[in-house]
Structures are given as structure tokens and as C-alpha cells.
Design an enzyme around this catalytic site. Structure first.
Site, PDB file in Angstrom:
ATOM      1  N   LYS A  57      -4.389  -6.686   3.420  1.00  0.00           N
ATOM      2  CA  LYS A  57      -4.355  -5.535   2.505  1.00  0.00           C
ATOM      3  C   LYS A  57      -5.779  -5.172   2.061  1.00  0.00           C
ATOM      4  O   LYS A  57      -6.140  -4.001   1.955  1.00  0.00           O
ATOM      5  CB  LYS A  57      -3.471  -5.839   1.289  1.00  0.00           C
ATOM      6  CG  LYS A  57      -3.543  -4.808   0.152  1.00  0.00           C
ATOM      7  CD  LYS A  57      -3.088  -3.455   0.613  1.00  0.00           C
ATOM      8  CE  LYS A  57      -2.905  -2.378  -0.441  1.00  0.00           C
ATOM      9  NZ  LYS A  57      -3.625  -2.353  -1.656  1.00  0.00           N
ATOM     10  N   GLU A 103      -9.897   2.130   4.495  1.00  0.00           N
ATOM     11  CA  GLU A 103      -9.603   3.357   3.740  1.00  0.00           C
ATOM     12  C   GLU A 103     -10.902   3.936   3.141  1.00  0.00           C
ATOM     13  O   GLU A 103     -11.135   5.148   3.217  1.00  0.00           O
ATOM     14  CB  GLU A 103      -8.592   2.989   2.654  1.00  0.00           C
ATOM     15  CG  GLU A 103      -8.267   4.048   1.636  1.00  0.00           C
ATOM     16  CD  GLU A 103      -7.357   3.456   0.541  1.00  0.00           C
ATOM     17  OE1 GLU A 103      -6.368   2.763   0.868  1.00  0.00           O
ATOM     18  OE2 GLU A 103      -7.637   3.684  -0.645  1.00  0.00           O
ATOM     19  N   SER A 120       0.827  -1.208   0.000  1.00  0.00           N
ATOM     20  CA  SER A 120       0.000   0.000   0.000  1.00  0.00           C
ATOM     21  C   SER A 120       0.855   1.249   0.000  1.00  0.00           C
ATOM     22  O   SER A 120       1.924   1.278   0.581  1.00  0.00           O
ATOM     23  CB  SER A 120      -0.916   0.036   1.228  1.00  0.00           C
ATOM     24  OG  SER A 120      -1.632   1.258   1.235  1.00  0.00           O
ATOM     25  N   HIS A 171      -7.404  -3.364   4.845  1.00  0.00           N
ATOM     26  CA  HIS A 171      -6.812  -2.014   4.858  1.00  0.00           C
ATOM     27  C   HIS A 171      -7.578  -1.123   3.885  1.00  0.00           C
ATOM     28  O   HIS A 171      -7.967  -0.007   4.208  1.00  0.00           O
ATOM     29  CB  HIS A 171      -5.326  -2.083   4.471  1.00  0.00           C
ATOM     30  CG  HIS A 171      -4.750  -0.757   4.056  1.00  0.00           C
ATOM     31  ND1 HIS A 171      -4.988  -0.217   2.807  1.00  0.00           N
ATOM     32  CD2 HIS A 171      -3.985   0.142   4.714  1.00  0.00           C
ATOM     33  CE1 HIS A 171      -4.384   0.961   2.722  1.00  0.00           C
ATOM     34  NE2 HIS A 171      -3.772   1.197   3.871  1.00  0.00           N
ATOM     35  N   ASN A 172      -7.791  -1.617   2.678  1.00  0.00           N
ATOM     36  CA  ASN A 172      -8.488  -0.804   1.679  1.00  0.00           C
ATOM     37  C   ASN A 172      -9.941  -0.547   2.078  1.00  0.00           C
ATOM     38  O   ASN A 172     -10.464   0.540   1.836  1.00  0.00           O
ATOM     39  CB  ASN A 172      -8.440  -1.482   0.304  1.00  0.00           C
ATOM     40  CG  ASN A 172      -7.079  -1.352  -0.340  1.00  0.00           C
ATOM     41  OD1 ASN A 172      -6.064  -1.281   0.351  1.00  0.00           O
ATOM     42  ND2 ASN A 172      -7.034  -1.339  -1.650  1.00  0.00           N
TER      43      ASN A 172
HETATM   44  P1  NDP Z   1      -0.963  -2.131 -14.202  1.00  0.00           P
HETATM   45  O1  NDP Z   1      -1.930  -2.713 -13.276  1.00  0.00           O
HETATM   46  O2  NDP Z   1      -1.402  -1.055 -15.134  1.00  0.00           O
HETATM   47  O3  NDP Z   1      -0.301  -3.314 -15.069  1.00  0.00           O
HETATM   48  C1  NDP Z   1       0.587  -3.056 -16.144  1.00  0.00           C
HETATM   49  C2  NDP Z   1       1.728  -4.052 -16.112  1.00  0.00           C
HETATM   50  O4  NDP Z   1       1.229  -5.392 -16.183  1.00  0.00           O
HETATM   51  C3  NDP Z   1       2.651  -3.879 -17.299  1.00  0.00           C
HETATM   52  O5  NDP Z   1       3.972  -4.089 -16.871  1.00  0.00           O
HETATM   53  C4  NDP Z   1       2.172  -4.988 -18.226  1.00  0.00           C
HETATM   54  O6  NDP Z   1       3.147  -5.398 -19.157  1.00  0.00           O
HETATM   55  C5  NDP Z   1       1.903  -6.080 -17.228  1.00  0.00           C
HETATM   56  N1  NDP Z   1       1.071  -7.148 -17.751  1.00  0.00           N
HETATM   57  C6  NDP Z   1      -0.269  -7.109 -17.968  1.00  0.00           C
HETATM   58  N2  NDP Z   1      -0.686  -8.305 -18.439  1.00  0.00           N
HETATM   59  C7  NDP Z   1       0.403  -9.116 -18.510  1.00  0.00           C
HETATM   60  C8  NDP Z   1       0.613 -10.462 -18.907  1.00  0.00           C
HETATM   61  N3  NDP Z   1      -0.410 -11.230 -19.340  1.00  0.00           N
HETATM   62  N4  NDP Z   1       1.866 -10.963 -18.833  1.00  0.00           N
HETATM   63  C9  NDP Z   1       2.882 -10.205 -18.407  1.00  0.00           C
HETATM   64  N5  NDP Z   1       2.743  -8.930 -18.001  1.00  0.00           N
HETATM   65  C10 NDP Z   1       1.522  -8.391 -18.062  1.00  0.00           C
HETATM   66  O7  NDP Z   1       0.323  -1.601 -13.404  1.00  0.00           O
HETATM   67  P2  NDP Z   1       0.451  -0.777 -12.012  1.00  0.00           P
HETATM   68  O8  NDP Z   1       1.895  -0.493 -11.912  1.00  0.00           O
HETATM   69  O9  NDP Z   1      -0.526   0.336 -11.910  1.00  0.00           O
HETATM   70  O10 NDP Z   1       0.027  -1.838 -10.891  1.00  0.00           O
HETATM   71  C11 NDP Z   1       0.692  -3.084 -10.729  1.00  0.00           C
HETATM   72  C12 NDP Z   1       0.021  -3.873  -9.635  1.00  0.00           C
HETATM   73  O11 NDP Z   1       0.115  -3.167  -8.409  1.00  0.00           O
HETATM   74  C13 NDP Z   1      -1.481  -4.117  -9.857  1.00  0.00           C
HETATM   75  O12 NDP Z   1      -1.806  -5.393  -9.384  1.00  0.00           O
HETATM   76  C14 NDP Z   1      -2.135  -3.074  -8.996  1.00  0.00           C
HETATM   77  O13 NDP Z   1      -3.430  -3.456  -8.592  1.00  0.00           O
HETATM   78  C15 NDP Z   1      -1.170  -3.023  -7.828  1.00  0.00           C
HETATM   79  N6  NDP Z   1      -1.187  -1.793  -7.066  1.00  0.00           N
HETATM   80  C16 NDP Z   1      -1.300  -0.594  -7.667  1.00  0.00           C
HETATM   81  C17 NDP Z   1      -1.320   0.570  -6.916  1.00  0.00           C
HETATM   82  C18 NDP Z   1      -1.390   1.881  -7.586  1.00  0.00           C
HETATM   83  O14 NDP Z   1      -1.451   2.896  -6.875  1.00  0.00           O
HETATM   84  N7  NDP Z   1      -1.361   1.939  -8.912  1.00  0.00           N
HETATM   85  C19 NDP Z   1      -1.234   0.546  -5.465  1.00  0.00           C
HETATM   86  C20 NDP Z   1      -1.034  -0.748  -4.937  1.00  0.00           C
HETATM   87  C21 NDP Z   1      -1.036  -1.860  -5.717  1.00  0.00           C
HETATM   88  P3  NDP Z   1       3.238  -4.678 -20.618  1.00  0.00           P
HETATM   89  O15 NDP Z   1       4.029  -3.445 -20.392  1.00  0.00           O
HETATM   90  O16 NDP Z   1       3.928  -5.671 -21.454  1.00  0.00           O
HETATM   91  O17 NDP Z   1       1.833  -4.399 -21.045  1.00  0.00           O
END
Ligand code: NDP
Length: 479
Positions: free
Chosen positions: A182, A189, A128, A185-186
Site C-alpha cells: 500500500k 500515486e 486504497s 502504491h501511494n
Molecule cells: P481519522 O484518521 O480521522 O480517525 C478518526 C477515528 O479514529 C475516529 O473514529 C476516532 O474515534 C478514532 N480514534 C482516534 N484515536 C483513537 C483512540 N486512541 N482510541 C480509539 N479510537 C481512536 O479517520 P479516517 O476515517 O479519515 O481514517 C481512518 C484510517 O483510514 C486512517 O488510518 C487513515 O490513514 C486511513 N485511510 C484514510 C483514507 C482517506 O481517504 N481518508 C484512505 C485510506 C486510508 P473518536 O470518534 O472517538 O474520536
């Protein structure tokens, strides 16, 4: 093989987490992303990080020291499954795969079980703090085996936020425990945000203060017992002026709150566990209600109260709202910890509730002073059945309750929705009640379904012959 940790998935969260890892003494970080462009972009932008890039999963595995440890930060769901599958093919028994995404805990339980069969460790870790937390220090909630914690613990401690000298990470429990915590937590939130929004609305409509003036009230509250990240950012949002219209930004934002599902998971799970998280549920439903413009458009013409909302003493009202907010917040956290306690019992996790409250003191969205009081409460009594009965909270509610009741009455009379304030107060009055009308509900259930009841004056299970002569018989316990 020269990296001690790897990151898969280099969107905003993964790249920030990789940079955070690389910035800490002793870490060398291998990076991989499905499409290589992102890897190249991260490499070019951060030469100082000394990343070891990989363009295939084989290369990625080869670049990691054993036991190999990799944190996955990809789109939750199918993306996570795809990466786990690929990693299990190139990793070996004893290696560790960490899912740092926002997985639903039953998925984590399923994945842990499947991966364990290969001899590889799987750790679902809730992270988080959003983008900034990932970069500078998040609050981390890892599950998984004790064996993986030996390797992973020091690495996660190196990147976590620090609160009062302690890293905001602890081994929560086995398999899905981290993602469960987690999730809650959300949920908390959601409740915290809704309570703050209700407080703002009441003050604005009760006193006519402007958003900028209310920002000052929140900034002031942030110096006292309500001190928290969410109160702090609320003041920032309320202070913001829209560049194009010159109006307060909050007045030009469409009043429909979105959600990515973790609040709903918290409520669904609580329903399944039979835990009343009414504050979290109301907060989740308040977002749903806001997001149905077609319904609101037809309902907007319905009447409200006849009398105008008049607050005579503005300062006293604002103080009442502050106290109502604090008391309702205590209820929301008490309910959230109740859910964690019930989840731990159901899934056989040994969760230290005091340790959970401590790792939420820094890095995460609900970080607050208040969490120290929760830690104290569990330090005094690890088996505390209802958090709000701990002396500190009982005292705070005793101090707040008259104000809390006045605010809920005022909201109802003024026709201002305050679902989280009022449901929290109802929960409080319910949990402290000597007798509840649940007795009548049991009578009704016995009437139409012969569901039986227990008596207050003797052991056993009873049924009244409602459709017969209405005498009472001893019955099998069918609930
Ligand atoms: P996204 O959720 O937007 O995911 C994008 C990433 O996932 C890219 O690197 C993409 O690769 C990869 N991806 C998607 N599908 C596949 C696949 N089939 N095989 C391999 N790679 C894949 O990214 P975020 O950085 O926003 O979030 C990452 C994680 O963290 C998520 O689970 C999210 O819920 C969690 N999270 C996010 C928060 C936030 O504030 N954003 C906070 C806490 C947790 P490519 O570049 O090749 O498309």
C-alpha cells in the site's frame, strides 16, 4: 453473537467501510467507536444497514461470531495501538484483528509479532480508494497469516472493487507485506500525479491553452493508453471554474502541495533497500519544494533563460508531452515494482507482482488500463528484473523516447521545472547504459578511503597505493 464482521472506528473511512460490508449478501456488521455519539449517528443515518452497535469493547466482542473478525479504521499511530490493546483483552486465540488504516509497515510487523503471542491473528491491510472506495469498493492489500486469510478472504472479496470480473484483493504476504505494498502504491500515486502536473504546466506554458482547453486534452488522452482515474480527475479539476472569481479553480488554489507521509515512507524505505525510485523521490521533493513559500519568495527574483519559450507546432508538442508522460509513467511503475520486489526479498515475503498489478486495476487511486500490461509482463516472466524491459514497455519507450528527450530539452531551455520527467529519463539512460561513471566513483572511493574496486578483466578485489608508488595490490573486499 450474530455479526460475522465488526468495524472499530466510525469516522468517514470506517463508517463507509461498515456500510459497504453491510450492503453485501451474508454480512452482518457490528460497529464500535470510542465515543458513542459517532456510533449513534451512523445507526440513525443508516437503519437499512442492520448494524449491531456496541458501546464497550466487551459488548463488541460478544456480538461477534467466532472466529471474531474486526477491522480497525482509526487514526493511524497511537489510536491503532490503543484499539489493538483493547481488542486483545476481549478477543480469544484464533480471532482476527485487521488494521485497515494507513500504518507504516514496520509498525505492522511489530504489531503482528506482539499480537501473535496472544494467539490472536493480526492482519495489516492497506485500503486504497478514499471515502468513495471504502463505500463502493476499494482495492485491498492484506498481509497477515494464511490462517486469517481463510476467514478474511471471502469477506474482503465481498467488499472490494471488481476489475474485469476479479475482486481487487489478494493475500499479499505475511505480516507487513500488505501495508508495504500500500505504501508503494501511494508512492507511485505521487509520481503519477507529479508527471500529470508537469505535463499540464508544459502544455499551458508552451501553447498558452487555458485550463479548460487542457482539460479537453486530458479527456482525450483518457481514451487511449494513458486511460486512468488520475487522468480522468485531472480533466475534471482543470474544467472547474471558481464560483467567486469566475477564474479557473486551479488558478485560485495556493500552489503548495501537501502530503501525509506515505510518499516519504516509500522513498525512505527505497533508500534503505538501495532501490532507485527516483521518479517517486522527485515527486515527493517537488511537493516539499512547493511548500516553502519563504524560500520561494526570496528565490523568485532569480533569472530564468534569456529566450522566450516558443512552440511552433502546438499539436506536435502536445503529442510529445503525451509520449513523455507515458514513458515517464512506465519508469515510475517499474521503479515501484522494483521496490516491492526488493522489499519482498528483504522481509521474506512471497509477493506475486502480477497479482499486485491486478488488484490495482480497480478501486484505488492509481487504477489504470496500463496495469493489465504489467500483469501480462509478470505472467510472461515472474522474475522479470526490470519491468520496463518487458517487450510491451520496451516497445512503448522506443516509440516515445525521441519525444521524451525533446520535452526534457524544451523544459530545460524554457526554464520550466520538470523534475519527474527529467529524472525518469535519466533513470532510463542510466539503467540501459553499457558503462556508467560509477567506475570513476569507485576510483575516488579507493583514493580517499581505500574502499577497493573490482576489475573488468579478472577476479579479485584491488586497491591502488594512491599515497605510495601507485602500484596496484590485491586487497580484502571492503566495498
Ligand atoms: P481519522 O484518521 O480521522 O480517525 C478518526 C477515528 O479514529 C475516529 O473514529 C476516532 O474515534 C478514532 N480514534 C482516534 N484515536 C483513537 C483512540 N486512541 N482510541 C480509539 N479510537 C481512536 O479517520 P479516517 O476515517 O479519515 O481514517 C481512518 C484510517 O483510514 C486512517 O488510518 C487513515 O490513514 C486511513 N485511510 C484514510 C483514507 C482517506 O481517504 N481518508 C484512505 C485510506 C486510508 P473518536 O470518534 O472517538 O474520536
Amino acid at each position: 453473537a450474530s455479526a460475522n464482521i465488526g468495524v472499530v472506528g466510525l469516522a468517514v473511512m470506517g463508517s463507509n467501510l461498515a456500510r459497504n460490508l453491510a450492503s453485501r449478501e451474508g454480512n452482518t456488521v457490528a460497529i464500535f467507536n470510542r465515543s458513542y455519539e459517532k456510533t449513534q449517528t451512523v445507526l440513525d443515518a443508516h437503519p437499512e444497514a442492520g448494524f449491531i452497535p456496541a458501546s464497550t469493547y466487551e459488548e463488541f466482542a460478544a456480538s461477534l461470531q467466532k472466529p471474531r473478525t474486526a477491522i480497525i479504521m482509526v487514526k493511524a499511530g497511537a489510536g491503532t495501538d490503543a484499539v489493538i490493546q483493547a481488542l486483545t483483552e476481549v478477543f480469544e486465540p484464533g480471532d482476527i484483528i485487521v488494521d485497515g488504516g494507513n500504518a507504516y509497515f514496520p509498525d505492522t510487523i511489530r504489531r503482528e509479532k506482539a499480537v501473535r503471542e496472544t494467539g490472536i491473528n493480526f492482519v495489516g491491510a492497506g485500503i486504497s480508494g478514499g471515502e468513495e472506495g471504502a463505500l463502493l469498493g476499494p482495492s485491498i492489500m492484506p498481509g497477515g497469516s494464511d490462517e486469517s486469510w481463510v476467514t478474511l478472504g471471502p469477506i474482503l472479496k465481498s467488499i472490494a472493487a471488481v476489475a474485469e470480473g476479479e475482486p481487487c484483493v489478494t493475500h499479499i504476504g505475511h505480516d507487513g507485506a500488505g501495508h508495504f505494498v500500500k505504501m508503494v502504491h501511494n508512492g507511485i500515486e505521487y509520481a503519477d500525479m507529479q508527471l500529470i502536473a508537469e505535463a499540464y504546466d508544459l502544455i499551458r506554458r508552451g501553447t498558452g491553452r487555458s485550463p479548460a482547453e487542457i482539460a479537453e486534452i486530458f479527456a482525450d488522452w483518457n481514451k487511449g493508453e494513458l486511460e486512468s482515474y488520475l487522468i480522468e480527475i485531472t480533466a475534471e479539476v482543470l474544467r472547474q471554474v471558481d464560483a467567486t472569481t469566475g477564474k479557473p479553480l486551479v488558478d485560485v488554489i495556493v500552489d503548495q502541495a501537501g502530503a501525509k507521509g506515505t510518499g516519504a515512507w516509500t522513498v525512505q524505505t527505497a533508500l534503505a533497500l538501495g532501490v532507485p525510485v527516483s521518479g517517486i523521490a522527485e515527486a515527493t521533493f517537488a511537493r516539499s519544494l512547493s511548500s516553502h513559500p519563504e524560500q520561494r519568495a526570496v528565490a523568485v527574483s532569480l533569472p530564468g533563460p534569456d529566450d522566450e519559450f516558443v512552440v511552433t507546432d502546438h499539436d506536435a508538442f502536445i503529442e510529445d508531452v503525451r509520449l513523455a508522460l507515458y514513458a515517464s509513467k512506465i519508469v515510475a511503475y517499474s521503479q515501484g515494482f522494483d521496490e516491492i520486489r526488493a522489499g519482498a526479498a528483504e522481509y521474506d515475503w512471497n509477493i506475486d507482482l502480477g497479482a499486485v498489478s491486478k488488484i490495482w486495476r480497480g478501486g484505488c487511486i492509481i487504477r489504470a488500463q496500463f496495469l493489465n500490461r504489467i500483469a501480462d509482463a509478470y505472467a510472461d516472466n515472474t522474475d522479470l528484473p526490470v519491468l520496463l524491459t518487458a517487450p510491451y514497455f520496451a516497445e512503448a519507450i522506443t516509440r516515445a523516447q525521441s519525444a521524451w528527450r525533446r520535452v526534457v530539452v524544451a523544459a530545460a531551455q524554457a526554464g520550466i521545472p520538470a523534475p519527474a520527467f527529467s529524472s525518469s529519463l535519466s533513470y532510463y539512460d542510466g539503467i540501459r547504459a553499457d558503462r556508467l561513471p560509477a567506475a570513476l566513483v569507485q576510483g575516488q572511493r579507493d583514493f580517499f578511503g581505500a574502499h577497493t574496486y573490482k576489475r573488468i578483466d579478472r577476479e579479485g578485489t584491488f586497491h591502488t597505493l594512491w599515497s605510495g608508488d601507485r602500484t596496484e595490490i590485491e586487497a580484502e573486499d571492503t566495498h
